[in-house]
Motif scaffolding. Structure first.
Motif, PDB file in Angstrom:
ATOM      1  N   ALA A   9      -5.822  -4.562   4.086  1.00 59.51           N
ATOM      2  CA  ALA A   9      -6.157  -3.617   3.007  1.00 59.51           C
ATOM      3  C   ALA A   9      -7.575  -3.097   3.123  1.00 59.51           C
ATOM      4  O   ALA A   9      -7.921  -2.065   2.568  1.00 59.51           O
ATOM      5  N   THR A 152      -5.198  -0.666  -4.932  1.00 59.78           N
ATOM      6  CA  THR A 152      -5.067  -1.291  -3.623  1.00 59.78           C
ATOM      7  C   THR A 152      -4.286  -2.606  -3.658  1.00 59.78           C
ATOM      8  O   THR A 152      -3.513  -2.899  -2.745  1.00 59.78           O
ATOM      9  N   SER A 175      -9.035   3.719  -2.007  1.00 59.45           N
ATOM     10  CA  SER A 175      -7.910   3.434  -1.117  1.00 59.45           C
ATOM     11  C   SER A 175      -6.935   4.591  -0.952  1.00 59.45           C
ATOM     12  O   SER A 175      -5.906   4.427  -0.297  1.00 59.45           O
ATOM     13  N   ASN A 176      -7.245   5.774  -1.494  1.00 56.71           N
ATOM     14  CA  ASN A 176      -6.386   6.915  -1.116  1.00 56.71           C
ATOM     15  C   ASN A 176      -7.123   8.240  -0.917  1.00 56.71           C
ATOM     16  O   ASN A 176      -6.485   9.291  -0.799  1.00 56.71           O
ATOM     17  N   LYS A 196     -11.503   1.424   3.635  1.00 55.90           N
ATOM     18  CA  LYS A 196     -10.050   1.450   3.488  1.00 55.90           C
ATOM     19  C   LYS A 196      -9.488   2.589   4.341  1.00 55.90           C
ATOM     20  O   LYS A 196      -8.783   2.383   5.300  1.00 55.90           O
ATOM     21  N   ASN A 297      -0.610   1.357  -0.023  1.00 57.95           N
ATOM     22  CA  ASN A 297      -0.492  -0.095  -0.085  1.00 57.95           C
ATOM     23  C   ASN A 297       0.884  -0.433  -0.633  1.00 57.95           C
ATOM     24  O   ASN A 297       1.243   0.011  -1.721  1.00 57.95           O
ATOM     25  N   SER A 335      -0.675  -2.478   4.154  1.00 59.65           N
ATOM     26  CA  SER A 335      -1.536  -1.322   3.924  1.00 59.65           C
ATOM     27  C   SER A 335      -1.339  -0.369   5.090  1.00 59.65           C
ATOM     28  O   SER A 335      -1.527  -0.740   6.246  1.00 59.65           O
ATOM     29  N   TYR A 337      -2.584   2.931   5.776  1.00 56.24           N
ATOM     30  CA  TYR A 337      -3.499   4.052   5.603  1.00 56.24           C
ATOM     31  C   TYR A 337      -3.282   5.104   6.700  1.00 56.24           C
ATOM     32  O   TYR A 337      -2.502   4.891   7.629  1.00 56.24           O
TER      33      TYR A 337
END
Ligand SMILES: *Cc1c(COP(=O)(O)O)cnc(C)c1O
Length: 360
Positions: A9, A152, A175-176, A196, A297, A335, A337
């Motif tokens: 993560a 997250t 996280s985005n 992240k 996530n 996660s 990403y």
């Protein structure tokens, strides 16, 4: 050792192309005779790197001219304090939405400086959903409204932005950020730790509407005042030079791949393979609510903690690493990403299918 698929993560996987480029330029950056790490942050070479990174981020997110992009130390966690210190007026009150552990930390920090009204919370169901929000829930007199756009730990994302009217919306996008298209005009402040979805740890990105800068509370330390960094082009003191360089390489990598619009498509596709499997599995189950689940996530569980542990161990042995859920919630979390290749997600789903068959 071949590279594994790393579902961490954060710090999270980086594009291999970016790592290889950094490797190539590590000892001698494009004929400068030194590494980027060894350069004065005020040298012409570094200025080129810094300005390039900022310009690319501006392009990727279509940041309007009335916003400033800052590259700061202190991670997203420092923003939990910088936001209230800089945005509180004499009223010193803000609305927060509590959607997880990071929201709670932001709330606790803001409470040190003023009145925090928690408009809605999903704590009653272990933060597995994003609460319904209507305009009448918000205080039109609040200095700002704070959200965590992607959670997250619990794998939830705001399906749409809250109706905050004219009150500035502040988003922790750690996280985005750069994973889905947002209109920067909808926000007063966007902030994100880099580790992240952007680059290595060490730099935090803040995108702030310029009219919100300049009236920080008197107690605000100089280093915590957005004006200090805005006036000095993020070079009031030595910025995290190498982390910014790496972030710049990631921005370039994103631009070469069609930017955030293309990334969003790929992310939605990657997530749909995983959710599609989870929704039809008799062994695995996703833990986030359908309406608010994240493309970044993906937390999930099997039917027992023993099987969870077995799964994590066996997945690691085939190069699918760091699938353990956050220590506070257990289970698993993938996660996925921007930098997670589609093949990594495909491999994970195939492995889950196999695991399900042999553990019925
Ligand atoms: C990781 C994370 C943080 C903390 O970031 P640091 O840079 O370690 O301070 C804050 N908010 C969210 C949403 C995160 O995912």
């Amino acid at each position: 050792m071949p590279r594994v698929y790393n579902f961490s993560a954060g710090p999270a996987t980086l594009p291999v192309e970016v790592l290889e480029k950094a490797q190539k330029d590590l000892v001698d950056y494009q004929g400068a005779g030194m590494s980027v790490m060894e350069m004065s942050h005020r040298s012409p070479e570094y200025k080129g790197i810094f300005d390039g990174a900022k310009e690319k981020l501006k392009t990727l997110m279509s940041v309007p001219d009335n916003y400033e992009i800052l590259f700061l130390h202190g991670g997203a966690s420092s923003q939990f304090a910088m936001v209230p210190l800089n945005l509180f007026s004499d009223k010193r009150k803000a609305d927060y939405i509590n959607t997880g552990a990071w929201s709670k930390k932001a709330i606790a920090e803001a409470k040190r400086y003023g009145t925090v009204n928690v408009v809605a919370s999903s704590e009653d169901k272990t933060f597995s959903y994003i609460p319904e929000l209507s305009a009448d829930m918000f205080d039109p007199e609040a200095d700002y409204v704070h959200i965590t756009s992607n959670n997250t730990i619990y794998g939830t994302t705001f399906p749409k932005l809250p109706p905050v009217g004219d009150v500035p919306l502040v988003a922790d996008m750690s996280s985005n950020i750069l994973a889905q298209v947002y209109d920067v005009n909808d926000f007063g402040v966007i902030y994100a730790g880099a580790q992240k979805n952007i680059g290595p740890a060490g730099v935090a990105i803040v995108i702030v509407r310029k009219d919100l800068v300049g009236s920080a509370l008197d107690v605000t330390p100089n280093m915590f005042n957005y004006k200090t960094h805005l006036d000095n082009g993020s070079m009031f003191n030595t910025p995290p030079t190498y982390a910014i360089y790496m972030a710049g390489l990631v921005f370039e990598w994103l631009l070469e791949r069609g930017g955030v619009v293309e990334m969003q498509k790929i992310n939605e596709e990657k997530a749909s393979w995983l959710y599609g499997f989870l929704d039809n599995s008799s062994l695995f189950k996703g833990t986030a609510d359908l309406a608010s689940r994240s493309t970044m996530n993906v937390p999930f569980v099997t039917t027992s903690e023993e099987l969870d542990a077995k799964f994590i161990k066996e997945a690691a042995s085939v190069g699918l690493k760091t699938l353990k859920g956050h220590r506070t919630v257990g289970g698993m979390r993938a996660s996925i990403y921007n930098a997670m290749p589609p093949e990594g997600v495909k491999k994970l789903v195939e492995f889950m299918k196999k695991f399900e068959l042999s553990n019925k």
